[in-house]
Design a protein around this motif. Structure first.
Motif, mmCIF file in Angstrom:
data_model
loop_
_atom_site.group_PDB
_atom_site.id
_atom_site.type_symbol
_atom_site.label_atom_id
_atom_site.label_comp_id
_atom_site.label_asym_id
_atom_site.label_seq_id
_atom_site.Cartn_x
_atom_site.Cartn_y
_atom_site.Cartn_z
ATOM 1 N N ILE A 249 109.166 -14.596 -3.514
ATOM 2 C CA ILE A 249 107.824 -14.049 -3.722
ATOM 3 C C ILE A 249 106.859 -14.993 -3.014
ATOM 4 C CG2 ILE A 249 106.062 -13.612 -5.480
ATOM 5 C CD1 ILE A 249 108.368 -12.835 -7.379
ATOM 6 N N PRO A 250 105.965 -14.487 -2.151
ATOM 7 C CA PRO A 250 105.098 -15.384 -1.384
ATOM 8 C C PRO A 250 104.172 -16.199 -2.283
ATOM 9 C CG PRO A 250 104.438 -13.086 -1.113
ATOM 10 C CD PRO A 250 105.732 -13.072 -1.826
ATOM 11 N N ALA A 251 103.819 -17.390 -1.830
ATOM 12 C CA ALA A 251 102.908 -18.258 -2.589
ATOM 13 C C ALA A 251 101.488 -17.689 -2.527
ATOM 14 C CB ALA A 251 102.945 -19.672 -2.031
ATOM 15 N N ASN A 252 100.598 -18.391 -3.231
ATOM 16 C CA ASN A 252 99.169 -18.024 -3.274
ATOM 17 C C ASN A 252 98.946 -16.691 -3.983
ATOM 18 O OD1 ASN A 252 96.606 -18.995 -2.837
ATOM 19 N ND2 ASN A 252 96.372 -18.093 -0.801
ATOM 20 N N HIS A 253 99.813 -16.381 -4.956
ATOM 21 C CA HIS A 253 99.655 -15.102 -5.657
ATOM 22 C C HIS A 253 98.388 -15.104 -6.516
ATOM 23 C CE1 HIS A 253 101.493 -17.448 -8.902
ATOM 24 N NE2 HIS A 253 100.914 -16.589 -9.713
ATOM 25 N N ILE A 254 97.894 -16.307 -6.863
ATOM 26 C CA ILE A 254 96.632 -16.341 -7.620
ATOM 27 C C ILE A 254 95.500 -15.798 -6.743
ATOM 28 C CG2 ILE A 254 94.927 -17.861 -8.719
ATOM 29 C CD1 ILE A 254 97.359 -19.583 -9.623
ATOM 30 N N ALA A 255 95.600 -16.050 -5.425
ATOM 31 C CA ALA A 255 94.614 -15.483 -4.502
ATOM 32 C C ALA A 255 94.829 -13.984 -4.328
ATOM 33 C CB ALA A 255 94.699 -16.188 -3.147
ATOM 34 N N THR A 256 96.074 -13.616 -3.987
ATOM 35 C CA THR A 256 96.288 -12.215 -3.597
ATOM 36 C C THR A 256 96.256 -11.267 -4.785
ATOM 37 O OG1 THR A 256 98.676 -12.605 -3.664
ATOM 38 C CG2 THR A 256 97.609 -12.789 -1.526
ATOM 39 N N GLY B 61 92.282 -6.116 4.870
ATOM 40 C CA GLY B 61 93.519 -6.609 5.461
ATOM 41 C C GLY B 61 94.775 -6.175 4.730
ATOM 42 N N GLY B 62 94.614 -5.316 3.719
ATOM 43 C CA GLY B 62 95.794 -4.804 3.012
ATOM 44 C C GLY B 62 96.213 -3.456 3.577
ATOM 45 N N ALA C 219 99.299 -8.481 1.481
ATOM 46 C CA ALA C 219 98.687 -7.943 0.257
ATOM 47 C C ALA C 219 98.683 -6.431 0.355
ATOM 48 C CB ALA C 219 97.269 -8.479 0.074
ATOM 49 N N MET C 220 99.834 -5.887 0.066
ATOM 50 C CA MET C 220 100.046 -4.449 0.176
ATOM 51 C C MET C 220 98.979 -3.639 -0.567
ATOM 52 S SD MET C 220 102.928 -3.880 1.752
ATOM 53 C CE MET C 220 103.271 -2.246 1.096
ATOM 54 N N HIS C 221 98.600 -4.150 -1.750
ATOM 55 C CA HIS C 221 97.740 -3.380 -2.649
ATOM 56 C C HIS C 221 96.261 -3.496 -2.305
ATOM 57 C CE1 HIS C 221 98.124 -7.479 -3.921
ATOM 58 N NE2 HIS C 221 97.105 -7.374 -4.739
ATOM 59 N N TRP C 222 95.902 -4.423 -1.384
ATOM 60 C CA TRP C 222 94.492 -4.539 -1.007
ATOM 61 C C TRP C 222 94.083 -3.350 -0.136
ATOM 62 C CZ3 TRP C 222 92.530 -10.065 0.520
ATOM 63 C CH2 TRP C 222 92.755 -10.946 -0.544
ATOM 64 N N PRO C 223 92.797 -2.983 -0.203
ATOM 65 C CA PRO C 223 92.308 -1.932 0.697
ATOM 66 C C PRO C 223 92.420 -2.396 2.151
ATOM 67 C CG PRO C 223 90.655 -2.472 -0.982
ATOM 68 C CD PRO C 223 91.760 -3.473 -1.122
#
Lengths: 378, 337
Positions: free
Chosen positions: A84-91, A61-62, A53-57
């Motif tokens: 594109i990795p799965a679980n994009h609704i989470a990330t 963990g980003g 999750a590149m865009h997370w602070p």
């Protein structure tokens, strides 16, 4: 105007390119479910490399990446032919929503497992009577002490068959204006009273589900952003959903275009000037989408906020994707329509593109209203 | 990466928009069109502001700015639909900057940059009427990646767009040869595309304003989705257009490997989008849009004339395909079948 990557962006690009070369997941399984778990494993692998999750602070963990660096990330995925990795609704949706509206306890509990793919998330927004008109949500959550009791139905819930948690928008007050009576919950999908029923779609597969709630109990501590504030929280989720569309979907289109181009060249089909002209028009549309995504990222960074422009990218994407799928069917020839052909699958799947994630009609309303400033229809 | 105008470039845009809003009103455009004469007062003003020489290096009397700045000026002149020989003159100057020998630059550029001589650019393999060639004192004829510069007058042509003086080159082999330079052609494509973007953007802005106040059935007509969705789609098409034009301006300016492809994409897209959006604006205005006084026709007519100029959509798509074929160094083995 300077479209060259910065030194940081270049350094990241080179690092990540080298990393993908060593960790590439190979080609996708053909079965839908296996493909999903394969993409989920890809998320775990990316997380081990610190790319989930590149865009997370960084505290969650980003990498605290700018939208531009995130675009570089997606471009490199596409270049390598990696999914594109799965679980994009989470990330892309649940994570940012919880970061903005969640309690400290919710952040600690839910965020980190998303990146490890320990938690898979789905999004319970749409209902049979509340599609484009989200404020019409009827699923009701009645307060009982420290709990809410939920009854109702959701539909078009992608990936609910795999999900551990659901972003659930419910009505908690019928006595106030529609969008003021909503409350947003985190629903544990293992709670008693939930029925998941896969929706068989026109491709024959099941990406989406119906969810039925029969006296499902949710602790009050699972409300996100206060009772009655669900509309605003939901808007946060949707804004983040559309913010990923430009980068993510531009890549899907480019990859598909490349496949079509390879076929046309291999079979000499571009010698037909009409085929050649149509193909090149689609290439221009694809490039225009890629460039518009970059331009909007630049503008959003300069402005410091994401606007309604994601709607424009999604309109471009669905229109070009549909055109490309039709073009492929027409030019590849009769074999394209054989049941197991990938061409047929793309063609059928593209019918969803103008509906999912905001219909093109609703998106044109948004462009008319919020971008052009035209008077509202109501 | 910064894919937007710099503060300086935005300032140029604001300045140009403001000057033209005051000095190139539709009354002035209409009057020029009806008299079939350029707006000489506006041309004098543009000369005094140094616009003909915006892209000409300072040693030849220009301002030495880049293709992005030139595109900004060209877009604003399109937005105002201004009736002066500026477009042809900056096209001629720009192509000479990249294709002329220093001796030729010395000879021709100072007078073009000052606007003392008016220019135009034509393609050899093309009989499309050339904007501003009708009264041009200098004509650059591009052929392949080379070309010629000629002082022989063109044959004036009266077209559906009387706000510019069009002409046809009489003898494409007249004049002196220029150096080989693909940049000359790419640059002209970008400038014309930027001008077309301005025409279309104006048509959309006028439609947004008009449909927001024009009432039928007791409400503004823009509240009907049949109307608002038309304008929303025009905005989407122009978003693509703006991305393509300014990417091309940047790519050609810095010599990016995608420069020629990007310029071809911009011209192909704008050749169609500019006409479609200006035409759509006429429709969005209803009956009034078809009238002489509504002024939309000036935008539509010029957009139509510039579509095939320097190659139309199909020609540029065909060129692009050749470039994509050349660029395709790796073969993708993935196949759907």
């Amino acid at each position: 105007m300077d479209l060259t990557l910065s030194a940081d962006e270049l350094a990241f690009r080179d690092d990540f390119r080298a990393w993908i070369a060593d960790h590439h997941p190979g080609s996708p399984p053909s079965n839908v479910e296996e493909r999903y778990y394969w993409r989920l494993e890809w998320l775990r692998e990316l997380n081990r490399g610190g790319f989930a999750a590149m865009h997370w602070p960084s505290e969650y963990g980003g990498r605290g990446a700018t939208a531009m660096l995130n675009a570089v990330f997606f471009t490199e995925l596409a270049r390598a032919g990696a999914p594109i990795p799965a679980n994009h609704i989470a990330t892309f949706m649940a994570g940012p929503t919880i970061m903005q509206w969640g309690t400290q306890e919710q952040k600690e509990r839910y965020l980190a497992p998303m990146l490890r793919a320990d938690n898979v998330w789905c999004q319970g927004f749409s209902e049979p009577g509340a599609g484009s008109d989200l404020a019409a949500v009827a699923t009701f959550a009645a307060r009982e002490g420290d709990e809410f009791v939920v009854n109702g139905q959701k539909v078009w819930t992608s990936e609910a068959q795999y999900a551990h948690f659901c972003l659930l928008v419910t009505r908690t007050d019928r006595s106030v204006a529609q969008h003021k009576g909503l409350t947003y919950f985190i629903l544990d999908m293992s709670s008693p009273g939930i029925t998941r029923r896969p929706l068989r779609q026109l491709t024959g597969e099941s990406e989406f589900n119906e969810l039925f709630f029969d006296n499902v109990r949710i602790p009050a501590s699972s409300v996100i952003g206060e009772v009655g504030n669900g509309w605003r929280v939901a808007m946060t989720t949707l804004m983040h959903e559309r913010s990923m569309i430009g980068a993510g979907y531009g890549i899907r289109l480019r990859n598909y275009l490349t496949v079509v181009e390879s076929h046309l060249r291999a079979h000499g089909l571009l010698d037909d000037p009409i085929v050649a002209d149509r193909f090149t028009d689609l290439e221009i549309r694809t490039r225009a989408l890629e460039l518009s995504a970059l331009r909007q990222i630049s503008e959003a960074q300069a402005r410091g906020s994401v606007g309604s422009e994601g709607s424009i990218l999604k309109l471009m994407w669905s229109d070009t994707y549909s055109r490309l799928a039709e073009f492929a069917i027409e030019t590849v020839g009769p074999d394209a329509l054989e049941d197991a052909s990938g061409w047929a699958w793309e063609y059928l799947r593209s019918r969803a593109s103008t509906i999912e994630g905001g219909t093109s009609d609703i998106l044109r309303n948004i462009v008319a209203d919020r971008v052009l400033g035209l008077p509202r229809a109501r | 990466m910064r894919f937007m105008l710099s503060d300086e470039q935005s300032a140029i845009q604001d300045m140009a928009r403001e000057v033209l809003a005051a000095e190139s009103t539709f009354d002035r455009v209409r009057s020029a069109g009806e008299e079939r004469q350029y707006d000489s007062e506006l041309w004098a003003l543009q000369r005094s502001m140094g616009w003909p020489g915006v892209g000409v290096p300072q040693r030849w009397g220009g301002q030495g700015l880049g293709l992005v700045e030139l595109s900004v000026i060209a877009e604003e002149c399109g937005y105002a639909c201004s009736s002066t020989p500026l477009l042809g003159t900056i096209l001629a100057a720009t192509s000479l900057v990249s294709a002329a020998s220093s001796e030729q630059c010395e000879r021709y550029l100072p007078s073009l940059a000052a606007g003392e001589v008016r220019g135009a650019v034509a393609l050899t393999a093309d009989s499309t009427p050339v904007p501003d060639a009708g009264e041009a004192g200098l004509i650059v004829v591009l052929e392949g990646s080379g070309g010629r510069v000629s002082l022989q007058p063109a044959q004036p042509v009266e077209t559906i767009d009387p706000t510019l003086r069009y002409g046809r080159v009489v003898d494409p082999s007249a004049g002196e040869p220029l150096n080989q330079s693909p940049i000359a052609y790419d640059s002209t494509l970008v400038v014309v595309s930027a001008h077309q973007l301005g025409l279309a953007q104006r048509a959309l802005d006028l439609s947004v304003a008009y449909t927001s106040v024009r009432e039928q059935f007791g409400v503004p007509v823009a509240t009907f989705q049949a109307v608002s969705h038309r304008l929303a789609q025009a905005h989407v098409d122009l978003t693509a257009a703006r991305s393509l034009v300014y990417h091309a301006a940047w790519a050609v300016q810095v010599g990016d490997s995608e420069a020629s492809a990007s310029a071809a994409r911009a011209k192909a897209w704008l050749a169609e989008a500019s006409r479609t959006v200006t035409g759509s604006a006429i429709h969005a205005h209803g009956g009034i849009g078809f009238t002489w006084e509504a002024n939309l026709h000036w935008l539509f007519k010029r957009a139509t004339m510039l579509g095939p100029y320097l190659g139309g959509a199909r020609q540029h798509r065909s060129r692009l395909l050749d470039m994509l074929g050349t660029a395709q160094t790796t073969s993708h083995e993935t196949d759907h079948s």
